[in-house]
Design a protein around this motif. Structure first.
Motif, PDB file in Angstrom:
ATOM      1  N   LEU A  37       0.824  -1.224   0.000  1.00 35.16           N
ATOM      2  CA  LEU A  37       0.000   0.000   0.000  1.00 35.16           C
ATOM      3  C   LEU A  37       0.849   1.262   0.000  1.00 35.16           C
ATOM      4  O   LEU A  37       0.421   2.302  -0.515  1.00 35.16           O
ATOM      5  N   LEU A  38       2.032   1.168   0.541  1.00 36.95           N
ATOM      6  CA  LEU A  38       2.899   2.346   0.570  1.00 36.95           C
ATOM      7  C   LEU A  38       3.408   2.714  -0.814  1.00 36.95           C
ATOM      8  O   LEU A  38       3.868   3.838  -1.025  1.00 36.95           O
ATOM      9  N   GLN A  39       3.315   1.775  -1.748  1.00 35.16           N
ATOM     10  CA  GLN A  39       3.757   2.071  -3.113  1.00 35.16           C
ATOM     11  C   GLN A  39       2.746   2.917  -3.877  1.00 35.16           C
ATOM     12  O   GLN A  39       3.044   3.419  -4.956  1.00 35.16           O
ATOM     13  N   LEU A  40       1.552   3.071  -3.325  1.00 35.29           N
ATOM     14  CA  LEU A  40       0.512   3.838  -4.015  1.00 35.29           C
ATOM     15  C   LEU A  40       0.760   5.343  -3.965  1.00 35.29           C
ATOM     16  O   LEU A  40       0.179   6.094  -4.750  1.00 35.29           O
ATOM     17  N   TYR A  41       1.570   5.801  -3.024  1.00 40.77           N
ATOM     18  CA  TYR A  41       1.853   7.227  -2.904  1.00 40.77           C
ATOM     19  C   TYR A  41       2.967   7.584  -3.879  1.00 40.77           C
ATOM     20  O   TYR A  41       4.098   7.083  -3.759  1.00 40.77           O
ATOM     21  N   PRO A  42       2.689   8.436  -4.875  1.00 37.73           N
ATOM     22  CA  PRO A  42       3.633   8.609  -5.986  1.00 37.73           C
ATOM     23  C   PRO A  42       4.925   9.327  -5.630  1.00 37.73           C
ATOM     24  O   PRO A  42       5.973   9.033  -6.178  1.00 37.73           O
ATOM     25  N   ILE A  43       4.924  10.233  -4.732  1.00 34.40           N
ATOM     26  CA  ILE A  43       6.107  11.067  -4.510  1.00 34.40           C
ATOM     27  C   ILE A  43       6.975  10.515  -3.385  1.00 34.40           C
ATOM     28  O   ILE A  43       8.209  10.446  -3.505  1.00 34.40           O
ATOM     29  N   ILE A  44       6.356  10.094  -2.310  1.00 34.25           N
ATOM     30  CA  ILE A  44       7.127   9.679  -1.129  1.00 34.25           C
ATOM     31  C   ILE A  44       7.090   8.168  -0.949  1.00 34.25           C
ATOM     32  O   ILE A  44       7.331   7.668   0.147  1.00 34.25           O
ATOM     33  N   ASN A  45       6.805   7.410  -2.021  1.00 32.09           N
ATOM     34  CA  ASN A  45       6.699   5.958  -1.868  1.00 32.09           C
ATOM     35  C   ASN A  45       8.035   5.314  -1.524  1.00 32.09           C
ATOM     36  O   ASN A  45       8.104   4.348  -0.769  1.00 32.09           O
ATOM     37  N   GLU A  46       9.138   5.857  -2.060  1.00 27.74           N
ATOM     38  CA  GLU A  46      10.448   5.267  -1.779  1.00 27.74           C
ATOM     39  C   GLU A  46      10.815   5.446  -0.306  1.00 27.74           C
ATOM     40  O   GLU A  46      11.341   4.532   0.329  1.00 27.74           O
ATOM     41  N   ARG A  47      10.543   6.627   0.248  1.00 27.00           N
ATOM     42  CA  ARG A  47      10.848   6.864   1.659  1.00 27.00           C
ATOM     43  C   ARG A  47       9.941   6.030   2.562  1.00 27.00           C
ATOM     44  O   ARG A  47      10.379   5.539   3.604  1.00 27.00           O
ATOM     45  N   LEU A  48       8.682   5.861   2.155  1.00 32.72           N
ATOM     46  CA  LEU A  48       7.765   5.089   2.985  1.00 32.72           C
ATOM     47  C   LEU A  48       8.129   3.604   2.990  1.00 32.72           C
ATOM     48  O   LEU A  48       7.947   2.920   4.000  1.00 32.72           O
ATOM     49  N   GLN A  49       8.638   3.103   1.860  1.00 35.73           N
ATOM     50  CA  GLN A  49       9.026   1.690   1.803  1.00 35.73           C
ATOM     51  C   GLN A  49      10.260   1.396   2.650  1.00 35.73           C
ATOM     52  O   GLN A  49      10.503   0.244   3.027  1.00 35.73           O
ATOM     53  N   ALA A  50      11.024   2.444   2.970  1.00 31.79           N
ATOM     54  CA  ALA A  50      12.214   2.248   3.802  1.00 31.79           C
ATOM     55  C   ALA A  50      11.873   2.118   5.278  1.00 31.79           C
ATOM     56  O   ALA A  50      12.743   1.814   6.100  1.00 31.79           O
ATOM     57  N   ILE A  51      10.604   2.343   5.642  1.00 33.15           N
ATOM     58  CA  ILE A  51      10.194   2.246   7.044  1.00 33.15           C
ATOM     59  C   ILE A  51      10.129   0.780   7.445  1.00 33.15           C
ATOM     60  O   ILE A  51       9.634  -0.071   6.692  1.00 33.15           O
ATOM     61  N   THR A  52      10.560   0.488   8.635  1.00 35.84           N
ATOM     62  CA  THR A  52      10.520  -0.887   9.147  1.00 35.84           C
ATOM     63  C   THR A  52       9.088  -1.268   9.503  1.00 35.84           C
ATOM     64  O   THR A  52       8.248  -0.391   9.789  1.00 35.84           O
ATOM     65  N   PRO A  53       8.762  -2.561   9.500  1.00 35.75           N
ATOM     66  CA  PRO A  53       7.402  -2.990   9.840  1.00 35.75           C
ATOM     67  C   PRO A  53       6.972  -2.550  11.247  1.00 35.75           C
ATOM     68  O   PRO A  53       5.789  -2.250  11.482  1.00 35.75           O
ATOM     69  N   THR A  54       7.905  -2.491  12.177  1.00 39.03           N
ATOM     70  CA  THR A  54       7.539  -2.087  13.546  1.00 39.03           C
ATOM     71  C   THR A  54       7.085  -0.626  13.590  1.00 39.03           C
ATOM     72  O   THR A  54       6.049  -0.286  14.177  1.00 39.03           O
ATOM     73  N   ILE A  55       7.877   0.248  12.965  1.00 37.86           N
ATOM     74  CA  ILE A  55       7.502   1.665  12.933  1.00 37.86           C
ATOM     75  C   ILE A  55       6.204   1.851  12.153  1.00 37.86           C
ATOM     76  O   ILE A  55       5.341   2.662  12.525  1.00 37.86           O
TER      77      ILE A  55
END
Length: 209
Positions: A37-55
């Protein structure tokens, strides 16, 4: 009401989206899956995918609870109750102001009462002084009457003394006009009548004995 409906729709939608992200975070944390689901955000998807599952799980859980709480608060807000609460708040404020004014007025009344009591005490003292003066005046009234009597008696006494002096100076009186005359006058200088000198009876030694 329209504004309230829009707010409920907006925050309920955000709550639903947060809940979907929370479900994905639980799946990624439990089964070590990928976060798609984090890949759906076009601009900040790369930064969101770097978040750990816990955070990701903690952030989505907090966001879900916050949005759900705001949704419930807006949905269950009663305008009538809010209006009544406002009225009660205004009434409490007005009551507090009136109580303060009443306290200030009570202080003023206390000061006025003290002033009245002080004035009443002064008035009582003045009344006592007036009563004492009246009593003294009443006591002086007999003295005044006695003085008047003495003056009257002195006036009568002066008249008597004057008569005695006239009799001493003028032992004889004209029988015609009643004016006092000296003993050497044979004729009244006022009316011209002859004065008859009364003869003094001679008392012999024999008769005296």
């Amino acid at each position: 009401m329209a504004k309230k409906g829009i707010l409920v729709w907006l925050f309920s939608t955000l709550t639903f989206i947060s809940l979907i992200h929370l479900t994905e975070a639980i799946y990624a944390l439990a089964f070590n899956g990928q976060t798609r689901l984090l890949q759906l955000y076009p601009i900040i998807n790369e930064r969101l995918q770097a978040i750990t599952p816990t955070i990701y799980f903690v952030a989505t859980a907090i966001a879900t609870f916050i949005f759900w709480g705001i949704t419930c608060a807006v949905a269950f807000e009663n305008p009538v109750e809010a209006f009544l609460n406002k009225i009660l708040s205004d009434a409490k404020t007005q009551t507090a102001v009136e109580a303060q004014l009443l306290e200030e007025k009570s202080e003023i009344l206390d000061i006025m009462n003290e002033t009245i009591e002080s004035n009443s005490q002064n008035l009582a003292q003045v009344k006592d002084i007036i009563y004492n003066v009246r009593t003294e005046v009443k006591e002086l009234q007999p003295l005044k009457e006695n003085v008047e009597k003495i003056r009257t008696e002195l006036s009568s006494l002066k008249k008597e003394i004057k008569k005695i002096e006239e009799k001493v100076q003028f032992p004889s009186i004209c029988p015609a006009c009643g004016k006092p005359l000296l003993p050497e006058f044979k004729i009244c200088p006022y009316c011209g009548e002859p004065i008859k000198v009364p003869s003094t009876p001679v008392i012999t030694l024999k008769d005296y004995k």
